[in-house]
Design an enzyme around this catalytic site. Structure first.
Site, PDB file in Angstrom:
ATOM      1  N   SER A 285      46.484 149.285  10.734  1.00 45.08           N
ATOM      2  CA  SER A 285      45.365 149.399  11.671  1.00 45.08           C
ATOM      3  C   SER A 285      45.644 148.520  12.879  1.00 45.08           C
ATOM      4  O   SER A 285      46.420 147.565  12.796  1.00 45.08           O
ATOM      5  CB  SER A 285      44.066 148.923  11.012  1.00 45.08           C
ATOM      6  N   ASP A 286      44.999 148.829  13.990  1.00 48.56           N
ATOM      7  CA  ASP A 286      44.972 147.849  15.063  1.00 48.56           C
ATOM      8  C   ASP A 286      44.031 146.731  14.600  1.00 48.56           C
ATOM      9  O   ASP A 286      43.233 146.913  13.671  1.00 48.56           O
ATOM     10  CB  ASP A 286      44.527 148.473  16.394  1.00 48.56           C
ATOM     11  N   TRP A 287      44.124 145.585  15.243  1.00 51.80           N
ATOM     12  CA  TRP A 287      43.416 144.389  14.785  1.00 51.80           C
ATOM     13  C   TRP A 287      41.896 144.598  14.778  1.00 51.80           C
ATOM     14  O   TRP A 287      41.308 144.863  15.826  1.00 51.80           O
ATOM     15  CB  TRP A 287      43.829 143.208  15.655  1.00 51.80           C
TER      16      TRP A 287
END
Ligand code: BGC
Length: 712
Positions: free
Chosen positions: A227-229
């Protein structure tokens, strides 16, 4: 479940559910250098995994690394080989900095010129985008470092990036937004980062169609999707939707408690690395609304084990996540400890950064003032000429190995006098955390520009070089394509006083209201640590300007997505323009852009012979350098499809290019492979209409020099 090696199968059998869960989410890096960190399982000899930001160099906390130019500079070279060299260099440096995964390349299509992260990306065109992405990926992976193409997919704006739903046709996704990721996967990327936005209402970290079916199914991706952060919303949906690794594994609140990273120089450290600041940080409300909620980033840590126990997430899915991560660790030699060592060689690596920055500079206009004669007296003007412009704000910022400012670069190279004059208050960098807290990226400096001093310096000199810049950062889009402050007035005034070269250090297209008044315009993008050296090399002709535009330059209101429904949208952003992005739009509308896709001058002159079809996928052409100086040409091919009743297609699509050095007076025969994508169209599946395709060969999308027909 992907296929696994014996070593990975054995590990899967030995790992407990708790240990498996520990491998699929991030944690705090005890060493404090990694952007993301996954602890290993000591009991079974599974090593830890360290992930470092990119894409413009390796960001390992405060450790210095080579700061490469913007993605747009790399793509301007139209040279995948340079992309590969950059990837290799980053890979070697990553290993030296004890990092295993690089969070790059960034390859979202430049759909709107305003996007705050365009400087990290490559192009408005999917073929050029894919070629650059594949080059970087191959380079990184050849050094046994896992590449992470990002952000999958359709993350084409920063405004409400965490919540906005992209409403695009499948055709637009297939023809424009997905091909770069397919190319990166085919080039061997071991990881892919999902984006913050939604597509068709579904968040990209839990998108069964785009993650499971398209990426893992059709593209055959057997690495892991991270995932992105904080870009996750619901544990079961994320797990069953195809995500394999949740980042960062701590919540936003926990990260904030650790201290907001920042140092005096304004280079933000990595939040995951626990930098410190006393500043109170308050997130802008509208941005916060668009952000994931409190549990985002910690769903696998806090909820996955229960979800597996209850059967809501099949254990096989958890095994698949772990197998994908372990499989990539095995592939790069981390599991058995056979991965080679890295190295940072400041000189060798710096040379590559300089070469890319020089080759990526695009000479938009030249009325004979360039190259500069060595003895010319130069007035070097510009608010920030005393510093190298490393890049835009956000996660791509890093501590450079060295920095060469325009003043240093030009002074070193010039034989004549160099007078330096700012002419304008320093243009401040917009910072990422400022953008997150809602600070405008607009320039609000009210100090008066000292244009008179700049004009006086120009009058005394043989030539004025005025260096101007924009401001761009992750988490915000540019409000306008105008240069901030009074820089336009500065350029216009100087142009009245002396022969003038305007140098642009911008994150993408800008308005050039003074372009008729100046004698040359050089777009150098954000050049990274080699700023001044690369600038001097091009100004004095040591390096032929070989960059060509990877994006169209036009006035802001002429771009396709000028309607607010199309950009920035609201909860939804409608890609009504379909496949007509960039030059495809300007061609269809019959608009003459300021500078077309593919445009850029050399100091040499080139004459094109007739184009020939070698086969249905290759054309050749002989190009002669008719000048008395060596030069480099970027020979470009565009495909014009046959007309098909009821089908609207772009007039032409970029199909490939070759960047070739041609000595004075010599000729080179260049072969260009034509990418299938330029022939295909998506119509519930890929279709190639039978018929004659005209291949235009030439200097830009609007400057064909030869034509040949191929049959499909
Ligand atoms: C960015 C990613 C980056 C990550 C980690 C996010 O805000 O969108 O590109 O890799 O942070 O720093």
């Amino acid at each position: 479940m992907i296929e696994t090696s014996d070593a990975v199968s054995d590990l899967l059998e030995s790992l407990t559910v708790e240990e498996k869960v520990g491998l699929v989410h991030g944690a705090i890096d005890p060493e404090g250098t990694a952007t993301g960190y996954v602890p290993g399982v000591e009991r079974l000899g599974v090593p830890e995994l360290r992930l470092a930001d990119g894409p413009l160099g390796v960001r390992a906390g405060d450790e210095p690394a080579t700061s490469f130019p913007a993605g747009l500079a790399l793509s301007s070279t139209f040279d995948p080989d340079l992309a590969r060299r950059q990837g290799e260099t980053m890979g070697r440096e990553a290993k030296a900095l004890d990092q295993d995964v690089v969070l790059g390349p960034g390859l979202n299509i430049v759909r709107v010129p305003n996007c705050g992260r365009n400087f990290e990306y490559f192009s408005e065109d999917p073929v050029l985008n894919g070629a650059c992405a594949a080059g970087v990926v191959e380079g990184l992976q050849s050094e046994d470092v896992v590449a992470t193409p990002k952000h999958y997919v359709a993350n084409n704006q920063e405004t409400r990036r965490g919540s906005v739903s992209v409403e695009a046709s499948e055709r637009a996704l297939r023809e424009l937004y997905l091909p770069g990721f397919r190319a990166a996967v085919e080039a061997g990327a071991g990881a892919v980062m999902s984006s913050y936005n939604r597509v068709g209402g579904t968040h990209m970290s839990e998108h069964p169609w785009l993650l499971q079916e398209v990426l893992k199914g059709e593209f055959g991706f057997d690495g892991f999707v991270m995932s992105d952060w904080f870009g996750t919303e619901e544990a079961v949906d994320v797990a069953t939707g195809g995500l394999d690794l949740e980042m960062p594994g701590i919540s936003m609140a926990e990260m904030m408690e650790m201290g907001l990273p920042s140092d005096e120089e304004g280079h933000e450290g990595d939040a995951g690395a626990g930098g410190e600041t006393d500043e109170e940080f308050e997130m802008d409300e509208e941005i916060e609304e668009g952000m994931p909620d409190a549990a985002s980033g910690t769903l696998f840590r806090d909820e996955l084990a229960d979800a597996v126990a209850s059967g809501a997430v099949p254990e096989e899915r958890l095994d698949d996540m772990v197998a994908r991560i372990l499989g990539q660790m095995e592939r790069v030699g981390l599991l058995d400890g056979t991965r080679g060592d890295g190295a940072i060689d400041a000189e060798v690596d710096g040379d590559i950064a300089t070469r890319i920055a020089a080759r990526g500079a695009v000479l938009l206009k030249n009325e004979g003032v360039l190259p500069l004669s060595e003895d010319a007296d130069v007035a070097l003007i510009g608010p920030n000429v005393g510093e190298a412009l490393l890049g835009g704000g956000g996660s791509s910022e890093l501590e450079p190995l060295e920095e060469v400012s325009p003043v240093e670069g030009v002074t070193d190279r010039a034989a004549g006098a160099v007078t330096v004059e700012a002419g304008h208050p320093r243009v401040e960098d917009p910072d990422f955390f400022g953008a997150l807290s809602g600070e405008s990226v607009e320039y609000d400096e009210d100090e008066e520009a000292d244009i008179d001093a700049a004009v006086a310096a120009a009058r005394e000199a043989d030539v004025a070089v005025v260096v101007v810049r924009d401001r761009a950062t992750e988490a915000a889009d540019r409000d306008s394509l105008e240069l901030p402050g009074q820089q336009d007035a500065l350029v216009a005034a100087v142009a009245q006083a002396a022969p003038t070269v305007a140098v642009l250090n911008t994150s993408g297209p800008v308005e050039l209201p003074w372009r008729d008044a100046v004698d040359a315009v050089l777009e150098q993008w954000y050049p990274g640590q080699a700023h001044g050296d690369a600038l001097a090399a091009v100004l004095y002709g040591d390096s032929d300007p070989a960059g060509r535009l990877p994006v169209t330059f036009a006035s802001e209101d002429e771009y396709p997505a000028s309607d607010p429904r199309q950009f920035p949208g609201d909860d939804e952003v409608h890609y009504d323009e379909g496949v007509f992005v960039g030059y495809r739009h300007f061609d269809r509308e019959g608009i003459d852009p300021t500078y077309p896709f593919g445009h850029g001058h050399s100091y040499a002159e080139f004459a094109y012979g007739d184009a020939e079809a070698v086969d249905a996928s290759t054309v050749s052409v002989t190009v002669e350098n008719t000048a008395d100086r060596d030069g480099r040409e970027v020979v470009q091919a565009y495909v014009r499809p046959p007309a098909v009743e009821g089908v609207e297609r772009p007039d032409r699509e970029f199909a490939g290019a070759e960047s070739v050095a041609i000595p004075a007076g010599e000729s080179r025969t260049v072969e260009i492979d034509l990418d299938d994508l330029a022939f295909q169209r998506w119509d519930d599946g890929w279709t190639v209409d039978a018929g004659e395709y005209v291949v235009e060969v030439g200097r830009s999308s609007r400057d064909a020099r030869a034509e040949v027909t191929v049959e499909r």
